[in-house]
Scaffold this active site. Structure first.
Site, PDB file in Angstrom:
ATOM      1  N   LEU A 139       1.048  -1.032  -0.154  1.00 19.43           N
ATOM      2  CA  LEU A 139       0.060   0.086   0.083  1.00 19.43           C
ATOM      3  C   LEU A 139       0.992   1.330   0.032  1.00 19.43           C
ATOM      4  CD1 LEU A 139      -3.099   1.075   0.502  1.00 19.43           C
ATOM      5  CD2 LEU A 139      -2.246   1.198   2.785  1.00 19.43           C
ATOM      6  N   HIS A 140       0.572   2.354  -0.651  1.00 22.22           N
ATOM      7  CA  HIS A 140       1.075   3.433  -0.669  1.00 22.22           C
ATOM      8  C   HIS A 140       0.150   4.591  -1.298  1.00 22.22           C
ATOM      9  CE1 HIS A 140       1.971   1.437  -4.508  1.00 22.22           C
ATOM     10  NE2 HIS A 140       1.929   2.830  -5.214  1.00 22.22           N
ATOM     11  N   GLN A 141      -0.039   5.633  -0.447  1.00 25.27           N
ATOM     12  CA  GLN A 141      -0.388   6.712  -0.908  1.00 25.27           C
ATOM     13  C   GLN A 141       0.152   8.019  -1.780  1.00 25.27           C
ATOM     14  OE1 GLN A 141      -4.302   8.265   0.932  1.00 25.27           O
ATOM     15  NE2 GLN A 141      -2.833   9.763   2.160  1.00 25.27           N
TER      16      GLN A 141
END
Length: 194
Positions: A143-145
């Site tokens: 996950l990465h924003q």
């Protein structure tokens, strides 16, 4: 075809027809398009986001580190200053973050926006996550924003029309400017290890 049939054709005759467009040739982008260094699978051992925190911040383009999350520059940025905020833990779904990871991810995203604002003065931001490969996540297993600064008149449609991106600053310079401006009291250390 024999040598007798061969004719010399001027090099200028090999380009696209005259259409009034200037072209920016970016052959270095073929590395990204071809998937070089893309993880072979979704395991921790293949994940660059799991390897990067163990290395040097400058080499890994790490801007800031928190207790459970860190911020780094996107290696293939949409715009200068394109940051990503992500947990150290190898997790793919937002709903699988712990409460403390969720809180730190949100706080570091706010700090990223403040820092980008102080350093680059963008007119706005795109902030978001692509959950899963089908949604556009280049590395879906971790996950990465994304935090992408935007300016009026930036090269929004250039990648669509010209399949290229013009960036006015080297990633190392962007990383140094943002790391220096990242507030040390914002749950992170901008230099050194975890």
């Amino acid at each position: 075809m024999s040598d007798e049939d061969a004719t010399t054709v001027p090099a200028g005759d090999f380009g696209p027809p005259e259409d009034g467009l200037q072209r920016l040739w970016t052959p270095h982008r073929m590395v990204y398009i071809g998937g070089q260094d893309k993880p072979a699978d979704g395991t921790v051992g293949q994940c660059p986001f799991c390897r990067i925190p163990a290395g040097d911040d400058e080499q890994g383009l790490v801007v800031a580190r928190g207790a459970e999350c860190y911020a780094l520059l996107n290696l293939y940025p949409y715009n200068s200053g394109h940051l990503m905020v992500l947990p150290y833990r190898h997790v793919s779904d937002y709903v699988d973050l712990t409460d403390s990871e969720t809180a730190e991810l949100a706080a570091m995203t706010q700090t990223a926006v403040r820092t980008l604002g102080a350093v680059y003065s963008p007119a706005g931001y795109n902030i978001g996550m692509n959950q899963g490969e089908v949604a556009g996540a280049g590395i879906a297993a971790h996950l990465h924003q994304h935090v992408v600064p935007r300016w009026l008149g930036d090269a929004n449609f250039l990648p669509v029309a010209g399949q290229t991106k013009a960036l006015p600053e080297l990633l190392a310079d962007t990383r140094a400017r943002l790391a220096a401006a990242w507030p040390s009291g914002a749950g992170s250390t901008s230099e050194g290890g975890r």
